[in-house]
Motif scaffolding. Sequence first.
Motif, PDB file in Angstrom:
ATOM      1  N   GLY A 295       0.768  -1.238   0.000  1.00 28.18           N
ATOM      2  CA  GLY A 295       0.000   0.000   0.000  1.00 28.18           C
ATOM      3  C   GLY A 295       0.799   1.288   0.000  1.00 28.18           C
ATOM      4  O   GLY A 295       0.219   2.370   0.122  1.00 28.18           O
ATOM      5  N   ILE A 296       2.115   1.223  -0.157  1.00 31.85           N
ATOM      6  CA  ILE A 296       2.893   2.460  -0.229  1.00 31.85           C
ATOM      7  C   ILE A 296       2.718   3.049  -1.628  1.00 31.85           C
ATOM      8  O   ILE A 296       2.802   2.340  -2.626  1.00 31.85           O
ATOM      9  CB  ILE A 296       4.377   2.196   0.079  1.00 31.85           C
ATOM     10  N   ASP A 297       2.451   4.351  -1.676  1.00 28.70           N
ATOM     11  CA  ASP A 297       2.207   5.037  -2.933  1.00 28.70           C
ATOM     12  C   ASP A 297       3.433   4.921  -3.844  1.00 28.70           C
ATOM     13  O   ASP A 297       4.538   5.327  -3.484  1.00 28.70           O
ATOM     14  CB  ASP A 297       1.897   6.509  -2.649  1.00 28.70           C
ATOM     15  N   GLU A 298       3.215   4.392  -5.042  1.00 25.59           N
ATOM     16  CA  GLU A 298       4.294   4.150  -6.002  1.00 25.59           C
ATOM     17  C   GLU A 298       5.053   5.430  -6.361  1.00 25.59           C
ATOM     18  O   GLU A 298       6.249   5.398  -6.642  1.00 25.59           O
ATOM     19  CB  GLU A 298       3.718   3.499  -7.254  1.00 25.59           C
ATOM     20  N   SER A 299       4.381   6.562  -6.309  1.00 21.08           N
ATOM     21  CA  SER A 299       5.035   7.828  -6.684  1.00 21.08           C
ATOM     22  C   SER A 299       6.123   8.229  -5.680  1.00 21.08           C
ATOM     23  O   SER A 299       6.961   9.073  -5.985  1.00 21.08           O
ATOM     24  CB  SER A 299       4.006   8.946  -6.820  1.00 21.08           C
ATOM     25  N   ARG A 300       6.107   7.641  -4.491  1.00 24.04           N
ATOM     26  CA  ARG A 300       7.134   7.944  -3.476  1.00 24.04           C
ATOM     27  C   ARG A 300       8.401   7.116  -3.668  1.00 24.04           C
ATOM     28  O   ARG A 300       9.400   7.349  -2.983  1.00 24.04           O
ATOM     29  CB  ARG A 300       6.595   7.649  -2.072  1.00 24.04           C
ATOM     30  N   ILE A 301       8.369   6.136  -4.575  1.00 25.19           N
ATOM     31  CA  ILE A 301       9.460   5.167  -4.677  1.00 25.19           C
ATOM     32  C   ILE A 301      10.202   5.309  -6.003  1.00 25.19           C
ATOM     33  O   ILE A 301       9.593   5.328  -7.069  1.00 25.19           O
ATOM     34  CB  ILE A 301       8.912   3.728  -4.557  1.00 25.19           C
ATOM     35  N   GLN A 302      11.514   5.365  -5.927  1.00 27.11           N
ATOM     36  CA  GLN A 302      12.378   5.392  -7.113  1.00 27.11           C
ATOM     37  C   GLN A 302      13.380   4.249  -6.987  1.00 27.11           C
ATOM     38  O   GLN A 302      14.035   4.110  -5.960  1.00 27.11           O
ATOM     39  CB  GLN A 302      13.126   6.727  -7.190  1.00 27.11           C
ATOM     40  N   VAL A 303      13.493   3.431  -8.017  1.00 27.62           N
ATOM     41  CA  VAL A 303      14.459   2.340  -7.997  1.00 27.62           C
ATOM     42  C   VAL A 303      15.841   2.893  -8.346  1.00 27.62           C
ATOM     43  O   VAL A 303      16.012   3.584  -9.345  1.00 27.62           O
ATOM     44  CB  VAL A 303      14.069   1.212  -8.990  1.00 27.62           C
ATOM     45  N   VAL A 304      16.801   2.599  -7.484  1.00 31.19           N
ATOM     46  CA  VAL A 304      18.192   2.986  -7.686  1.00 31.19           C
ATOM     47  C   VAL A 304      18.998   1.709  -7.493  1.00 31.19           C
ATOM     48  O   VAL A 304      19.251   1.279  -6.371  1.00 31.19           O
ATOM     49  CB  VAL A 304      18.645   4.065  -6.669  1.00 31.19           C
ATOM     50  N   TYR A 305      19.364   1.091  -8.604  1.00 30.73           N
ATOM     51  CA  TYR A 305      20.020  -0.210  -8.529  1.00 30.73           C
ATOM     52  C   TYR A 305      21.381  -0.106  -7.862  1.00 30.73           C
ATOM     53  O   TYR A 305      22.170   0.788  -8.176  1.00 30.73           O
ATOM     54  CB  TYR A 305      20.165  -0.819  -9.928  1.00 30.73           C
ATOM     55  N   GLY A 306      21.635  -1.001  -6.932  1.00 30.94           N
ATOM     56  CA  GLY A 306      22.932  -1.063  -6.257  1.00 30.94           C
ATOM     57  C   GLY A 306      23.902  -1.823  -7.133  1.00 30.94           C
ATOM     58  O   GLY A 306      24.077  -3.029  -6.969  1.00 30.94           O
ATOM     59  N   CYS A 307      24.529  -1.143  -8.057  1.00 36.58           N
ATOM     60  CA  CYS A 307      25.368  -1.800  -9.060  1.00 36.58           C
ATOM     61  C   CYS A 307      26.815  -1.904  -8.612  1.00 36.58           C
ATOM     62  O   CYS A 307      27.283  -1.151  -7.779  1.00 36.58           O
ATOM     63  CB  CYS A 307      25.320  -1.021 -10.371  1.00 36.58           C
ATOM     64  N   VAL A 308      27.487  -2.848  -9.201  1.00 41.43           N
ATOM     65  CA  VAL A 308      28.915  -3.050  -8.991  1.00 41.43           C
ATOM     66  C   VAL A 308      29.590  -2.913 -10.347  1.00 41.43           C
ATOM     67  O   VAL A 308      29.138  -3.493 -11.331  1.00 41.43           O
ATOM     68  CB  VAL A 308      29.190  -4.453  -8.399  1.00 41.43           C
ATOM     69  N   ASP A 309      30.646  -2.145 -10.390  1.00 41.74           N
ATOM     70  CA  ASP A 309      31.402  -1.984 -11.627  1.00 41.74           C
ATOM     71  C   ASP A 309      32.270  -3.227 -11.818  1.00 41.74           C
ATOM     72  O   ASP A 309      33.342  -3.350 -11.226  1.00 41.74           O
ATOM     73  CB  ASP A 309      32.266  -0.729 -11.545  1.00 41.74           C
ATOM     74  N   SER A 310      31.801  -4.160 -12.642  1.00 46.48           N
ATOM     75  CA  SER A 310      32.514  -5.436 -12.813  1.00 46.48           C
ATOM     76  C   SER A 310      33.850  -5.268 -13.523  1.00 46.48           C
ATOM     77  O   SER A 310      34.705  -6.147 -13.459  1.00 46.48           O
ATOM     78  CB  SER A 310      31.639  -6.450 -13.558  1.00 46.48           C
ATOM     79  N   ALA A 311      34.052  -4.138 -14.195  1.00 49.26           N
ATOM     80  CA  ALA A 311      35.354  -3.887 -14.809  1.00 49.26           C
ATOM     81  C   ALA A 311      36.401  -3.606 -13.733  1.00 49.26           C
ATOM     82  O   ALA A 311      37.584  -3.865 -13.925  1.00 49.26           O
ATOM     83  CB  ALA A 311      35.267  -2.711 -15.779  1.00 49.26           C
ATOM     84  N   TYR A 312      35.945  -3.092 -12.597  1.00 49.95           N
ATOM     85  CA  TYR A 312      36.868  -2.762 -11.513  1.00 49.95           C
ATOM     86  C   TYR A 312      36.925  -3.870 -10.466  1.00 49.95           C
ATOM     87  O   TYR A 312      37.985  -4.264 -10.019  1.00 49.95           O
ATOM     88  CB  TYR A 312      36.447  -1.441 -10.866  1.00 49.95           C
ATOM     89  N   TYR A 313      35.745  -4.359 -10.049  1.00 49.00           N
ATOM     90  CA  TYR A 313      35.665  -5.384  -9.007  1.00 49.00           C
ATOM     91  C   TYR A 313      35.575  -6.763  -9.634  1.00 49.00           C
ATOM     92  O   TYR A 313      34.499  -7.277  -9.902  1.00 49.00           O
ATOM     93  CB  TYR A 313      34.445  -5.140  -8.108  1.00 49.00           C
ATOM     94  N   ARG A 314      36.701  -7.361  -9.888  1.00 48.75           N
ATOM     95  CA  ARG A 314      36.742  -8.714 -10.433  1.00 48.75           C
ATOM     96  C   ARG A 314      38.023  -9.367  -9.931  1.00 48.75           C
ATOM     97  O   ARG A 314      38.984  -8.672  -9.573  1.00 48.75           O
ATOM     98  CB  ARG A 314      36.691  -8.706 -11.949  1.00 48.75           C
ATOM     99  N   PRO A 315      38.064 -10.678  -9.916  1.00 51.15           N
ATOM    100  CA  PRO A 315      39.275 -11.347  -9.441  1.00 51.15           C
ATOM    101  C   PRO A 315      40.483 -10.979 -10.296  1.00 51.15           C
ATOM    102  O   PRO A 315      40.396 -10.910 -11.523  1.00 51.15           O
ATOM    103  CB  PRO A 315      38.950 -12.837  -9.583  1.00 51.15           C
TER     104      PRO A 315
END
Length: 195
Positions: free
Chosen positions: A112-132
Amino acid sequence: FSIKTGRYTREVLFDYFASKNIGDPDIVYLDSERYPKVGQVARKNGMVTVGYQRMANISYITDVLNEEKKKFGIDSKFLNRKLNNRRDAGLGAMDFILAHSGLVKDTDVGVGIDESRIQVVYGCVDSAYYRPDPVRRESKLVVLFSGHDPLLKGLMYLLEAWKNVPYRELNAELWVAGDCTEEIKERYCHVSGVR
């Protein structure tokens, strides 16, 4: 001098003292939904409240964890009614919610939370930098699981899947760090290639 306190007590104390010392900013950023009093005081004083929500709505999580508890017979720290009520109040105190994923947003809208209050901000990882680093990596591939709540983080599924990994051929090990209950240790102690 130290006092050993539980998570609920620490959250309540932090929330209380932070709400008393909030100052006079225009925007208050809440790192999670665990601090409803700060959000309520900020809104009462005309400040905009923005919060970051990493996990799905606690109502959704509770339903999933209750099913997992039935399946595995293992309890979760997230099945704590007092903590969960605080999280619900914390979300209610946010003018805007930055959701970690589409699932987080969907579960909030579902309660029941109003959708207009929510913005998706993906928690991304830069795989070019963080890799074995192949130069740094020695002969063994190490997979690390780190989690504070094995039921919530799905440790049992990982251990079940690890049974099918050709870890000897891959020269791999699974390291489990964090809280691990005695039930899990007993149930999975026979799984090879796990520390």
